[in-house]
Design a protein around this motif. Structure first.
Motif, PDB file in Angstrom:
ATOM      1  N   LEU A  93       0.822  -1.210   0.000  1.00 22.45           N
ATOM      2  CA  LEU A  93       0.000   0.000   0.000  1.00 22.45           C
ATOM      3  C   LEU A  93       0.853   1.255   0.000  1.00 22.45           C
ATOM      4  O   LEU A  93       0.594   2.196  -0.765  1.00 22.45           O
ATOM      5  CB  LEU A  93      -0.928  -0.001   1.218  1.00 22.45           C
ATOM      6  N   GLN A  96       2.612   2.627  -3.287  1.00 17.64           N
ATOM      7  CA  GLN A  96       1.839   3.010  -4.466  1.00 17.64           C
ATOM      8  C   GLN A  96       2.071   4.480  -4.818  1.00 17.64           C
ATOM      9  O   GLN A  96       2.191   5.321  -3.934  1.00 17.64           O
ATOM     10  CB  GLN A  96       0.351   2.757  -4.229  1.00 17.64           C
ATOM     11  N   ARG A 107      -4.884   6.827   0.265  1.00 20.25           N
ATOM     12  CA  ARG A 107      -3.784   6.012   0.803  1.00 20.25           C
ATOM     13  C   ARG A 107      -3.495   6.395   2.241  1.00 20.25           C
ATOM     14  O   ARG A 107      -3.281   5.530   3.109  1.00 20.25           O
ATOM     15  CB  ARG A 107      -2.537   6.215  -0.072  1.00 20.25           C
ATOM     16  N   LEU A 172      -7.066   1.720  -4.384  1.00 18.48           N
ATOM     17  CA  LEU A 172      -6.133   1.224  -3.362  1.00 18.48           C
ATOM     18  C   LEU A 172      -6.743   0.173  -2.445  1.00 18.48           C
ATOM     19  O   LEU A 172      -6.048  -0.389  -1.596  1.00 18.48           O
ATOM     20  CB  LEU A 172      -5.624   2.402  -2.521  1.00 18.48           C
TER      21      LEU A 172
END
Length: 254
Positions: A93, A96, A107, A172
C-alpha cells in the motif's frame, strides 16, 4: 555489495532484540520510510502552499519513526540506501504512486487509521516497541485526522472531487488486506485490529457521502506479499530515485 543487516542490535536500554522482533522493526520501519518518501514527492507540487507544508510535516514524522525503528535493527542509512528491492518488508500500500491528490488522501486514510490502531495496541502491550509506539501514536493521530478531514471535503464537495475521492479509495482497496496479516514479533490481536479499522474507515467514508469499495482486499499476489519482499512495479523506480545519491557517492559525509 552486502545487504545483510548488522547482527548487533537492541533497544535504547541495551536489551537485545529477538530475531522476530528485528523482523517486525524492519517491517514497521520500512512502512514509515517508504510512505515518507512518497509524501515527500509532493514538495513543490501540492495543490496549495498550506497543504505542501502539512504533507511535508507528515513525511518528517514518518521519517523520524523510520529512523527509530530501523536503528533497532542496524545502521539506518545502510538499511535505507543499500538494500535491494527484495530486502524491503514494507506493505505494498505505502509504495503506491501518489496519483492525484485524492488518491494520496485515500492512501493516507487507509494507512494512518491502521497505523494509529497498531501503535496504540503496541504502546499498551509493553515490549520493545512500546516506547516508540507511545510517542508515534500521538503523531499518527494527527495524520489520521488530516486524512479524514480531506476525505470529507473531497467526498462531500463538488461532483469532480467526489468522483476523484471515490476512484482513489477504489484503486487502493485491494492493497488494504495485507495490513492485517500477522507480523511475527508483534503481539497484536489482528482480527480485532481489522474490525476496528473497517469501522473507523467506513464511518469516515459514509460521512463523506461515499461508500466502501467492493471486491477483495488483496493484491495481485497472496496477502502479505510486501512483507515477503514482493513489491509492485512502481516501487523499483521509487527506490532507485531514493537511493541514487547515496549509491553515487559511497562513504560521503557532510
Amino acid at each position: 555489495m552486502s545487504t545483510e543487516t548488522p547482527a548487533t542490535t537492541g533497544t535504547a536500554d541495551g536489551t537485545a532484540l529477538t530475531e522476530a522482533a528485528r523482523g517486525a522493526a524492519l517491517a514497521l520501519g520500512d512502512d514509515a520510510l517508504v510512505l515518507s518518501h512518497r509524501l515527500g514527492e509532493w514538495a513543490g507540487h501540492a495543490p496549495v502552499l498550506e497543504e505542501e507544508v502539512a504533507l511535508a510535516n507528515v513525511a518528517l514524522d514518518l521519517l523520524g519513526q523510520a529512523r527509530l525503528l530501523l536503528s533497532l535493527v542496524g545502521d539506518e542509512d545502510e538499511l535505507a540506501y543499500l538494500r535491494e528491492e527484495r530486502a524491503f518488508r514494507n506493505l505494498q500500500l505505502v509504495e503506491q504512486p501518489n496519483g492525484d491528490f485524492a488518491r494520496t488522501i485515500a492512501r493516507q486514510l487507509y494507512f494512518s487509521t491502521y497505523q494509529r490502531l497498531l501503535y496504540a495496541a503496541l504502546a499498551a502491550g509493553g515490549g520493545p516497541f512500546a516506547p516508540i509506539a507511545a510517542k508515534a501514536v500521538k503523531e499518527v493521530a494527527y495524520h489520521q485526522d488530516h486524512a479524514e478531514q480531506w476525505t470529507l471535503r473531497l467526498g462531500d464537495g463538488t461532483a469532480e472531487s467526489h468522483r476523484r475521492m471515490h476512484d482513489g479509495l477504489a484503486a487502493l482497496w485491494r492493497f488494504t488486506g495485507e495490513m492485517f496479516q500477522p507480523v511475527e514479533g508483534l503481539d497484536v490481536d489482528w482480527r480485532a485490529l481489522e474490525a476496528d479499522w473497517l469501522a473507523s474507515v467506513a464511518s469516515v467514508v459514509e460521512r463523506a457521502t461515499l461508500s466502501l469499495p467492493e471486491g477483495p482486499r488483496t493484491g495481485a499476489w497472496a496477502a502479505g506479499a510486501g512483507r515477503q519482499g514482493l513489491h509492485t512495479e512502481p516501487f523499483g523506480r521509487m527506490l532507485a530515485e531514493m537511493q541514487h545519491l547515496h549509491r553515487s557517492h559511497p562513504g560521503a559525509t557532510w
